[in-house]
Design a protein around this motif. Sequence first.
Motif, PDB file in Angstrom:
ATOM      1  N   THR A  68     -12.788  27.111  72.909  1.00 30.84           N
ATOM      2  CA  THR A  68     -12.743  27.216  71.447  1.00 30.84           C
ATOM      3  C   THR A  68     -11.373  26.826  70.909  1.00 30.84           C
ATOM      4  O   THR A  68     -11.265  26.129  69.892  1.00 30.84           O
ATOM      5  N   ALA A  69     -10.310  27.267  71.588  1.00 29.48           N
ATOM      6  CA  ALA A  69      -8.950  26.946  71.155  1.00 29.48           C
ATOM      7  C   ALA A  69      -8.692  25.436  71.221  1.00 29.48           C
ATOM      8  O   ALA A  69      -8.092  24.855  70.304  1.00 29.48           O
ATOM      9  N   LEU A  70      -9.155  24.788  72.293  1.00 26.14           N
ATOM     10  CA  LEU A  70      -8.956  23.347  72.425  1.00 26.14           C
ATOM     11  C   LEU A  70      -9.731  22.576  71.363  1.00 26.14           C
ATOM     12  O   LEU A  70      -9.233  21.588  70.800  1.00 26.14           O
ATOM     13  N   ASN A  71     -10.939  23.009  71.095  1.00 23.07           N
ATOM     14  CA  ASN A  71     -11.742  22.343  70.064  1.00 23.07           C
ATOM     15  C   ASN A  71     -11.106  22.515  68.686  1.00 23.07           C
ATOM     16  O   ASN A  71     -11.076  21.574  67.886  1.00 23.07           O
ATOM     17  N   THR A  72     -10.583  23.719  68.411  1.00 25.11           N
ATOM     18  CA  THR A  72      -9.895  23.958  67.144  1.00 25.11           C
ATOM     19  C   THR A  72      -8.666  23.071  67.017  1.00 25.11           C
ATOM     20  O   THR A  72      -8.386  22.514  65.945  1.00 25.11           O
ATOM     21  N   PHE A  73      -7.939  22.907  68.112  1.00 28.93           N
ATOM     22  CA  PHE A  73      -6.751  22.049  68.100  1.00 28.93           C
ATOM     23  C   PHE A  73      -7.142  20.599  67.809  1.00 28.93           C
ATOM     24  O   PHE A  73      -6.449  19.894  67.067  1.00 28.93           O
TER      25      PHE A  73
END
Length: 247
Positions: A68-73
């Motif tokens: 989720t963090a990578l996709n948000t980035f």
Amino acid sequence: MAFFPLPLMAKMVEKSNINPKRTRYTKLYLVLIQILSSVLLLLAFVYSMRGSSIHRIIYFALAYLGVTALNTFLLLVINAICNSFVEETEKVQKLSEVRSLITESYQLVCRLRSIKTAFNPLLFIMLPLNVVLSLVLLYTCYFYLVDAQYLEFINKFCILVGIALNVFYYTHFCNITHQALSNNNDKLRQVALNSCGEDKNDLLIVLAMIEAEGPFTAYDYFEVNNSSFMSIISQTIGYLIIMITLK
């Protein structure tokens, strides 16, 4: 899916030459909705795994939060790149000196081409992948709903919402970036009417270059703009109806 674009993000940032500290961010509510749907999905998964060992639940939660963090980035990188370009076009429209207007407009065309090149692999990989996943999830949601398995339906529907937001994000920012350059045409035409000689010829050349710039594409296989989002939704629903009919 979010791990896949890591090298693509690096290439996008390198080609766009953005300064994140000086770039405004828009449509952040879409990112917040994406994060919220991911959190709700995580809670639903943890609830469904309540009979499993605590170590397995923690491992799954950490892995999911990382994705989720990578996709948000990735979404924030797209946001920064596109808004940085939009800001540059707004500054160019305020120029009054003819030669500066010609030079800056030409540089905008070159920069847009670099951004398009950087976005090519991302759009070519992520959009078809998201469409296929959406079709599978829609088909799965339908049968969970028919079988009254509401918890599983909510899980899959949250994933579907997240994917739809991703697709909208890609298409929306590609569209506003392309339109930002096209909006500069009125300023150039007005200046060209009041110019003559070499300045007018150069203005007409820059105008022709801008008009020749088409929308974002995925290696020219398909165009990416606002209409692409509605096309994806309609085609996905159409394929779902066909799959249910042939069941």
